[in-house]
Design an enzyme around this catalytic site. Sequence first.
Site, PDB file in Angstrom:
ATOM      1  N   CYS A   1      -2.613   4.045   0.466  1.00 35.59           N
ATOM      2  CA  CYS A   1      -2.238   5.433   0.199  1.00 35.59           C
ATOM      3  C   CYS A   1      -0.856   5.487  -0.452  1.00 35.59           C
ATOM      4  O   CYS A   1      -0.685   5.044  -1.574  1.00 35.59           O
ATOM      5  CB  CYS A   1      -2.322   6.268   1.463  1.00 35.59           C
TER       6      CYS A   1
ATOM      7  N   HIS B   1      -7.732   5.286   3.904  1.00 36.58           N
ATOM      8  CA  HIS B   1      -7.323   4.881   5.242  1.00 36.58           C
ATOM      9  C   HIS B   1      -8.564   4.437   6.022  1.00 36.58           C
ATOM     10  O   HIS B   1      -9.681   4.863   5.733  1.00 36.58           O
ATOM     11  CB  HIS B   1      -6.672   6.043   5.994  1.00 36.58           C
TER      12      HIS B   1
END
Length: 510
Positions: free
Chosen positions: A340, A429
């Site tokens: 991310c 994630h």
Amino acid sequence: MVVQGAVLVAGTTSDAGKSAVVAGICRWLHRRGVSVAPFKAQNMSNNSVVTPDGGEIGRAQAMQAFASGIAPSVDLNPVLLKPGGDRTSQVVVRGRADGQVSALSYRHRTAALSDVVADSLARLRARHDVVVCEGAGSPAEINLRATDLANMGFARRNDLPVLVVGDIDRGGVLAHLFGTLAVLDPADQALIAGFVINKFRGDPRLLEPGLDRLRELTGRPTLGVLPFAEGLWLDAEDSLSAVADGVLGRPAPPRGGQWLRVAVVRFPRISNATDAEALACEPGVAVRYVTEPSRIADTDVVVLPGTKATVSDLAWLRASGMADAVRAHAAAGRPVLGICGGYQMLGHTVSDPDGAEAAPGTTVAGLGLLDLEIAFDPVKHLATPTATAWGETVTGYEIHHGRVVRSGDPGLIGDEGSDRGNVLGTHWHGLAENDGFRRLLLTRLADVAGRTGFVVAQDTSFAAERTRQVDLLADLVEHHLDTSSLEHVIGHGAPPDLPVLTSGLAASPA
């Protein structure tokens, strides 16, 4: 008869164990066949997940939902504050980002948010026999009482009995419990039904005189003393709260002749650092959070995790010397993994034209380890995708403002992410929670790092480890709390005519 009702678990301090106690009570009730749901009116955390109904909530509430045997939803955490600096936070309302606030300006929004909280709680109480609510911070923060959404103001508005948890490992727990009660006004005190002591080490008989005296002074019982449990570290509310000496989890010995050493960069605004937990579950994988370049020099794998402030944390990475250390690590052919915000840092540029996280019009150089350009979008991207990666079906979740506007590297998961041999990155994630993919990833990382003696275990199940931990929490509740009294409090509320401790404070608002 199935118990029905609700209770609020408050704490003398942040990280007193509220989240763990709520999860344990939920799991204990679920194992008894009770329909139960967790609830946190307002959370402040950069650890979050995307729910099946498409919103964003605190990760602790998702863990508590798992313990309860239900799917997470935005009703479990209707208000989430995500700090992007020391004085500002993004507000997430029912799963969607809804502006930025300061500590002072947020007070003007709490009246409207109180209605949102009430609606979510009402929906949960209509669907479940029991709702176990979690407070935020401490109910003794009387300076915030007038605009309280999650502690005694919340309990008063919904007529909820309250249990106060204190962490004895911090010291002074009896004073913390007594003082928390004493500073509340009489109407708030009337809802405090009892106390729970957390993280006790030693012989409980040594504590009994103190508990007897606490009951004499307050008129309230201690419903139990939970012992310190070494094996609890997954899905912590504060992702670093269970870290000892920088090491994540309790590393099991390697199956082969070598360890794989993983360094996770601890950004000032680290977000969803729990991604590293799946790696730390593996035998022979030693995961450590690091903040200085020397820790990278003697590691095998560097992980740049998520962050709530990509631009400012990238500046910190440079100022601390960590950026040069990461580049040197990659230049030596050793593996780097970005997730991310960490993935975004690995590219050539990061721009924020509309000020989604940084000042409007900001453009900064990345580390240049991936052929990638990132631009921030005012609208946050939330998703729970499924795809195939390296022959394995994988699931994950996405929470980010940054979008890839140009990439010249092969994708890691189909077209998503980047794979440049020793440097890998993804917006996903939870990718390492997929057991098959995690084994392939660790094999690849070990090969690139030259750890030929490292052997990947083939029997590690991340889901099984998560189940083991919530069952351990339930065992602690079952064996160390007075569960008959707990059931009575949930079903009938705080006992009437509880003594009031005089503090001299004016009455708090209802």
